[in-house]
Design a protein around this motif. Structure first.
Motif, PDB file in Angstrom:
ATOM      1  N   ALA A   1       0.824  -1.206   0.000  1.00  0.00           N
ATOM      2  CA  ALA A   1       0.000   0.000   0.000  1.00  0.00           C
ATOM      3  C   ALA A   1       0.858   1.257   0.000  1.00  0.00           C
ATOM      4  CB  ALA A   1      -0.924  -0.001   1.223  1.00  0.00           C
ATOM      5  N   ILE A   2       1.930   1.254   0.777  1.00  0.00           N
ATOM      6  CA  ILE A   2       2.826   2.413   0.816  1.00  0.00           C
ATOM      7  C   ILE A   2       3.579   2.541  -0.497  1.00  0.00           C
ATOM      8  CG2 ILE A   2       4.819   3.447   1.976  1.00  0.00           C
ATOM      9  CD1 ILE A   2       3.954   1.984   4.530  1.00  0.00           C
ATOM     10  N   ARG A   3       4.078   1.432  -1.001  1.00  0.00           N
ATOM     11  CA  ARG A   3       4.865   1.457  -2.237  1.00  0.00           C
ATOM     12  C   ARG A   3       4.030   1.922  -3.422  1.00  0.00           C
ATOM     13  NH1 ARG A   3       6.795  -4.130  -4.693  1.00  0.00           N
ATOM     14  NH2 ARG A   3       4.568  -4.074  -5.193  1.00  0.00           N
ATOM     15  N   ASN A   4       2.752   1.570  -3.444  1.00  0.00           N
ATOM     16  CA  ASN A   4       1.906   1.887  -4.590  1.00  0.00           C
ATOM     17  C   ASN A   4       1.197   3.231  -4.473  1.00  0.00           C
ATOM     18  OD1 ASN A   4       2.577  -0.639  -5.648  1.00  0.00           O
ATOM     19  ND2 ASN A   4       0.787  -1.642  -4.751  1.00  0.00           N
ATOM     20  N   ALA A   5       1.471   3.982  -3.419  1.00  0.00           N
ATOM     21  CA  ALA A   5       0.754   5.234  -3.182  1.00  0.00           C
ATOM     22  C   ALA A   5       1.085   6.376  -4.147  1.00  0.00           C
ATOM     23  CB  ALA A   5       1.000   5.701  -1.739  1.00  0.00           C
ATOM     24  N   PRO A   6       2.338   6.554  -4.610  1.00  0.00           N
ATOM     25  CA  PRO A   6       2.654   7.714  -5.456  1.00  0.00           C
ATOM     26  C   PRO A   6       1.897   7.708  -6.779  1.00  0.00           C
ATOM     27  CG  PRO A   6       4.661   6.719  -4.588  1.00  0.00           C
ATOM     28  CD  PRO A   6       3.545   5.756  -4.311  1.00  0.00           C
ATOM     29  N   PRO A   7       1.424   8.873  -7.232  1.00  0.00           N
ATOM     30  CA  PRO A   7       0.731   8.957  -8.519  1.00  0.00           C
ATOM     31  C   PRO A   7       1.619   8.467  -9.660  1.00  0.00           C
ATOM     32  CG  PRO A   7       0.442  10.983  -7.248  1.00  0.00           C
ATOM     33  CD  PRO A   7       1.469  10.158  -6.531  1.00  0.00           C
TER      34      PRO A   7
ATOM     35  N   PRO B   1       8.215   5.559  -0.525  1.00  0.00           N
ATOM     36  CA  PRO B   1       8.371   4.898  -1.826  1.00  0.00           C
ATOM     37  C   PRO B   1       9.547   5.509  -2.588  1.00  0.00           C
ATOM     38  CG  PRO B   1       6.092   5.572  -1.457  1.00  0.00           C
ATOM     39  CD  PRO B   1       6.906   6.223  -0.388  1.00  0.00           C
ATOM     40  N   ALA B   2      10.335   4.671  -3.237  1.00  0.00           N
ATOM     41  CA  ALA B   2      11.522   5.170  -3.937  1.00  0.00           C
ATOM     42  C   ALA B   2      11.870   4.276  -5.109  1.00  0.00           C
ATOM     43  CB  ALA B   2      12.706   5.262  -2.976  1.00  0.00           C
ATOM     44  N   CYS B   3      12.617   4.838  -6.056  1.00  0.00           N
ATOM     45  CA  CYS B   3      13.170   4.035  -7.142  1.00  0.00           C
ATOM     46  C   CYS B   3      14.501   3.446  -6.660  1.00  0.00           C
ATOM     47  CB  CYS B   3      13.377   4.888  -8.395  1.00  0.00           C
ATOM     48  SG  CYS B   3      14.587   6.234  -8.223  1.00  0.00           S
ATOM     49  N   ASP B   4      15.004   2.481  -7.375  1.00  0.00           N
ATOM     50  CA  ASP B   4      16.268   1.851  -6.991  1.00  0.00           C
ATOM     51  C   ASP B   4      17.411   2.862  -6.955  1.00  0.00           C
ATOM     52  OD1 ASP B   4      15.360  -0.745  -6.595  1.00  0.00           O
ATOM     53  OD2 ASP B   4      15.605  -1.302  -8.698  1.00  0.00           O
ATOM     54  N   PHE B   5      17.429   3.779  -7.929  1.00  0.00           N
ATOM     55  CA  PHE B   5      18.521   4.751  -8.012  1.00  0.00           C
ATOM     56  C   PHE B   5      18.575   5.620  -6.760  1.00  0.00           C
ATOM     57  CE2 PHE B   5      20.536   8.736  -9.234  1.00  0.00           C
ATOM     58  CZ  PHE B   5      21.664   8.298  -9.912  1.00  0.00           C
ATOM     59  N   CYS B   6      17.433   6.181  -6.354  1.00  0.00           N
ATOM     60  CA  CYS B   6      17.412   7.047  -5.170  1.00  0.00           C
ATOM     61  C   CYS B   6      17.690   6.261  -3.893  1.00  0.00           C
ATOM     62  CB  CYS B   6      16.066   7.769  -5.063  1.00  0.00           C
ATOM     63  SG  CYS B   6      15.854   9.102  -6.262  1.00  0.00           S
ATOM     64  N   ASN B   7      17.125   5.070  -3.809  1.00  0.00           N
ATOM     65  CA  ASN B   7      17.342   4.249  -2.625  1.00  0.00           C
ATOM     66  C   ASN B   7      18.820   3.923  -2.453  1.00  0.00           C
ATOM     67  OD1 ASN B   7      16.382   2.591  -0.389  1.00  0.00           O
ATOM     68  ND2 ASN B   7      16.881   0.845  -1.665  1.00  0.00           N
ATOM     69  N   ASN B   8      19.486   3.575  -3.543  1.00  0.00           N
ATOM     70  CA  ASN B   8      20.909   3.265  -3.479  1.00  0.00           C
ATOM     71  C   ASN B   8      21.752   4.508  -3.237  1.00  0.00           C
ATOM     72  OD1 ASN B   8      20.540   0.506  -3.906  1.00  0.00           O
ATOM     73  ND2 ASN B   8      20.571   0.737  -6.134  1.00  0.00           N
ATOM     74  N   ALA B   9      21.317   5.642  -3.770  1.00  0.00           N
ATOM     75  CA  ALA B   9      22.067   6.880  -3.581  1.00  0.00           C
ATOM     76  C   ALA B   9      22.022   7.330  -2.128  1.00  0.00           C
ATOM     77  CB  ALA B   9      21.519   7.972  -4.492  1.00  0.00           C
ATOM     78  N   LYS B  10      20.868   7.174  -1.486  1.00  0.00           N
ATOM     79  CA  LYS B  10      20.733   7.610  -0.090  1.00  0.00           C
ATOM     80  C   LYS B  10      21.477   6.672   0.860  1.00  0.00           C
ATOM     81  CE  LYS B  10      17.032   9.403   1.824  1.00  0.00           C
ATOM     82  NZ  LYS B  10      17.040   8.394   2.846  1.00  0.00           N
ATOM     83  N   ARG B  11      21.368   5.405   0.613  1.00  0.00           N
ATOM     84  CA  ARG B  11      21.978   4.371   1.451  1.00  0.00           C
ATOM     85  C   ARG B  11      21.718   4.637   2.938  1.00  0.00           C
ATOM     86  NH1 ARG B  11      25.020   0.756  -1.223  1.00  0.00           N
ATOM     87  NH2 ARG B  11      25.503   1.233  -3.409  1.00  0.00           N
ATOM     88  N   ALA B  12      22.769   4.648   3.772  1.00  0.00           N
ATOM     89  CA  ALA B  12      22.575   4.789   5.212  1.00  0.00           C
ATOM     90  C   ALA B  12      22.885   6.202   5.700  1.00  0.00           C
ATOM     91  CB  ALA B  12      23.432   3.774   5.969  1.00  0.00           C
TER      92      ALA B  12
END
Length: 272
Positions: A83-89, A125-136
């Motif tokens: 539900a959270i992942r699918n929320a963005p328009p 919710p995030a794309c792989d690129f942003c998730n990997n860029a932010k990391r920890a």
């Protein structure tokens, strides 16, 4: 809401002894979520205290609530994850506005904030690129906070711009130029977000890819309507994205429409 998520996650834990320890710290986890929400509303998430464990529950056990009960395809709370992942328009990543959402990003990383491992306010919710860029990465002061899609609205004013580099083949280079009336912290936070999720890289890549088909289209327009037609087209495209001031599309057409060199035929220098 946080309490319901916790209860769902706990319900999937098979280890009875761990369940008891989790139940014992429920008030602490609910309080941590409420504190997060309160601090996020005043742009002060850098004040959230980091702790390696909560009560008698370790960091790894708290992190496992997310990996085993939320993100796992058969997890007890997988429906909440979806539900959270699918929320963005349109399924677009709210961190960059470009990539397709594929995962949930812990805005404050669970490795440093295990009490927030399944906190819904902290799951973005995030794309792989942003998730990997932010990391920890995590903020140690107010200006290091990246933008939080649930609490920070930086969409009403333009703060990302571009310049057309014509030293060689035309290239759009994006940068931050926040409004002068913004506070210094807001200006620094915008720059921090731009740098951390590498918006400059994403925007430049997408815009410069679009320049190639644009060259052919503008050549056709110029053949019948001249430079005036080229400028009108670019201005129309800029207006089409006016509701997304900081999108790479709006900024690209804004920059090109303001360039006499480009309008006068510079687009012909765009390489294949």
């Amino acid at each position: 809401m946080a309490a319901d998520v916790l209860a769902t996650c706990f319900g999937g834990v098979a280890d009875a002894e761990l369940q008891l320890r989790l139940q014992a710290i429920t008030p602490l986890l609910v309080a941590a979520a409420a504190n997060y929400d309160q601090l996020a509303r005043v742009q002060s998430l850098h004040e959230v205290v980091r702790a390696p464990n909560v009560g008698a529950v370790t960091r790894s056990e708290l992190e496992a609530l997310y990996s085993k009960q939320m993100s796992a395809s058969n997890g007890a709370a997988r429906v909440i994850y979806n539900a959270i992942r699918n929320a963005p328009p349109n399924g677009k990543c709210p961190l960059c506005g470009i990539g397709t959402v594929t995962v949930l990003d812990h805005h404050l990383p669970k490795a440093h904030y295990p009490s927030l491992s399944v906190c819904p306010f902290n799951l973005v919710p995030a794309c792989d690129f942003c998730n990997n860029a932010k990391r920890a990465r995590f903020p140690t002061c107010a200006e290091e906070q990246t933008l939080h899609p649930y609490y920070d609205d930086y969409t009403q004013q333009q703060w990302i711009f571009a310049q057309l580099d014509i030293e060689g083949p035309p290239v759009l280079v994006f940068h931050v130029d926040a409004p002068a009336h913004w506070t210094q912290i807001d200006r620094l936070r915008a720059k921090r977000h731009f740098d951390v999720v590498k918006l400059g890289v994403s925007y430049t890549s997408n815009a410069n890819d679009d320049l190639i088909p644009l060259r052919g289209h503008l050549t056709t327009i110029a053949a019948t309507k001249g430079a005036g037609g080229v400028q009108a087209y670019l201005a129309e495209e800029q207006a089409r994205y006016a509701d997304r001031l900081n999108s790479w599309q709006h900024i690209m057409f804004q920059t090109l429409a303001a360039s006499p060199w480009f309008i006068g035929g510079g687009y012909l220098q765009i390489p294949d």
